[in-house]
Design an enzyme around this catalytic site. Structure first.
Site, PDB file in Angstrom:
ATOM      1  CG  HIS A 205      -7.838  -5.452  -3.672  1.00 51.38           C
ATOM      2  ND1 HIS A 205      -7.504  -4.932  -5.080  1.00 51.38           N
ATOM      3  CD2 HIS A 205      -7.402  -4.543  -3.011  1.00 51.38           C
ATOM      4  CE1 HIS A 205      -7.032  -3.756  -5.149  1.00 51.38           C
ATOM      5  NE2 HIS A 205      -6.869  -3.244  -3.751  1.00 51.38           N
ATOM      6  CG  HIS A 261      -9.585   6.293  -6.408  1.00 52.45           C
ATOM      7  ND1 HIS A 261      -8.450   7.132  -6.291  1.00 52.45           N
ATOM      8  CD2 HIS A 261      -9.060   5.019  -6.088  1.00 52.45           C
ATOM      9  CE1 HIS A 261      -7.359   6.636  -6.545  1.00 52.45           C
ATOM     10  NE2 HIS A 261      -7.488   5.284  -6.366  1.00 52.45           N
ATOM     11  CG  ASP A 285      -5.073   4.039  -2.343  1.00 51.13           C
ATOM     12  OD1 ASP A 285      -4.186   3.332  -1.833  1.00 51.13           O
ATOM     13  OD2 ASP A 285      -5.560   3.608  -3.364  1.00 51.13           O
ATOM     14  CB  SER A 319      -2.151   2.611  -9.745  1.00 53.83           C
ATOM     15  OG  SER A 319      -1.249   3.606 -10.137  1.00 53.83           O
TER      16      SER A 319
END
Length: 387
Positions: A205, A261, A285, A319
């Site tokens: 991130h 992803h 994840d 998400s």
């Protein structure tokens, strides 16, 4: 977790990831691997009760270093009242081939992080069955606002030692991994501090440049969180965090293989450019609807919609996923990205290596999976063999 077998077990004609040729595994009555021996060194007087796996692959179970919840419970929402659900989750994860995992706490209030850490610390001290909780992964709250993804902006914090101490509180000893954006700390003090506590620092991130990432690696960062996602893409003049990571021999990159992803084509490039299972490992994840059907579910104060195993916020922001870890192994083989051995290693030995645990070897618990490549259907299937 390890359960003793009734009698010693010999497993013969096994392919073991990381070993050449066919092997024989000797498992004692305590469920521990005593020996892994090449079949051509074994005498002909093999026990009649030996399990002949006729060339199938034998591995340890998976280790998931980034999993956000399951069966409707998000780990940041843990309380003393719902802690009993963790036992169901650990059993569920065991049933889907996971030996151990890091409950992952995404960005939320410090109060909720502390509450979850307290519950997990208590569970770790008493857990006896199911997939083992190996520690905690804090994914945030020290993330770059511009790359926060689905993390709520109001809970992001500046990356300082004082703020880190506030978040960790009395629970630094159970935090195994922390994801942070290194460019948020111009002093360069935080990463060495976290390493002094025995915490593995993972970059993610983040808007870090290649130079900023290299500095973070020099300071002791050793992992990257969900490679490609929530970081600048590769660029031929500024390779960024991603380029710095996949070319660094001492850095391991986690990645998601759900087909959403990251494009399978980009995963193929990633494996070719990196050190494969020595520089990469699979993560799920997975979010709290893991183990539940597609639908709309609560996620902190918001909602996520799960379709075909992919979870998105109402605005379309990706998400997470609700696919178990070993589906990633099967996908890598199905997509032709790597061979069976490499795919298995990426979910079993590689994540163990990333947090300093041994892979399949003598003296390890024999929590074993059997993998079979079905030539007719072109599918890789697995089952628990021991454990």
């Amino acid at each position: 977790m390890t359960q003793a077998t009734q009698n010693p077990v010999d497993i013969i004609n096994a392919r073991v990831p990381g070993y050449k040729d066919l092997q024989m595994l000797l498992v004692n009555q305590e469920g521990i691997i005593e020996q892994i021996l090449p079949m051509d060194t074994v005498g002909k007087d093999i026990c009649a009760s030996a399990i002949d796996v006729v060339g199938d692959w034998i591995s340890l179970g998976g280790v998931d270093l980034q999993i956000n919840g399951a069966l409707g419970l998000a780990f940041p929402d843990l309380t003393a009242e719902n802690a009993h659900i963790i036992q169901k989750i650990t059993q569920f994860l065991w049933d889907v081939g996971v030996d151990g995992f890091l409950p992952t706490l995404v960005t939320t209030s410090v109060e909720k992080i502390q509450r979850s850490l307290a519950v997990i610390a208590d569970i770790i001290s008493s857990q006896k069955t199911g997939a083992k909780i190996l520690g905690v992964h804090l994914e945030g709250p020290f993330l770059n606002y511009q790359k926060r993804g689905a993390h709520p902006a109001e809970y992001l914090l500046p990356l300082t030692i004082d703020e880190v101490k506030r978040v960790l509180g009395d629970y630094a000893h159970i935090v195994k991994v922390i994801t942070l954006a290194p460019e948020l700390d111009p002093t360069g003090e935080v990463i060495p501090y976290l390493r002094s506590l025995g915490i593995t620092v993972s970059l993610g991130h983040s808007q870090a440049t290649s130079a900023q990432a290299q500095l973070a690696f020099e300071l002791g960062a050793r992992m990257v969180t969900h490679t490609f996602n929530a970081m600048p893409p590769l660029h031929h003049r500024e390779p960024g965090l991603l380029g710095a990571a996949i070319t660094h021999p001492d850095v391991m990159c986690g990645f998601i293989a759900d087909g959403e992803h990251v494009s399978p084509t980009m995963l193929q490039i990633l494996l070719r450019a990196s050190y494969q299972e020595k520089g990469l490992f699979l993560v799920s994840d997975a979010l709290s609807p893991l183990g539940l059907p597609d639908g709309v579910y609560p996620w902190d104060s918001r909602q996520i919609e799960v379709k075909n195993g992919t979870a998105r916020l109402a605005d379309g922001t990706l998400s997470g996923t609700t696919l178990p870890l070993l589906v990633g192994v099967q996908n890598l083989v199905k997509w032709g990205i790597c061979d069976v051995e490499t795919a298995i290693l990426l979910a079993t030995d590689a994540p163990r290596q990333a947090i300093g645990l041994p892979g399949i070897a003598k003296s390890q618990p024999a929590n074993l999976l059997r993998w079979h490549w079905d030539e007719a259907t072109k599918e890789l299937i697995w089952q628990r063999l021991l454990g």
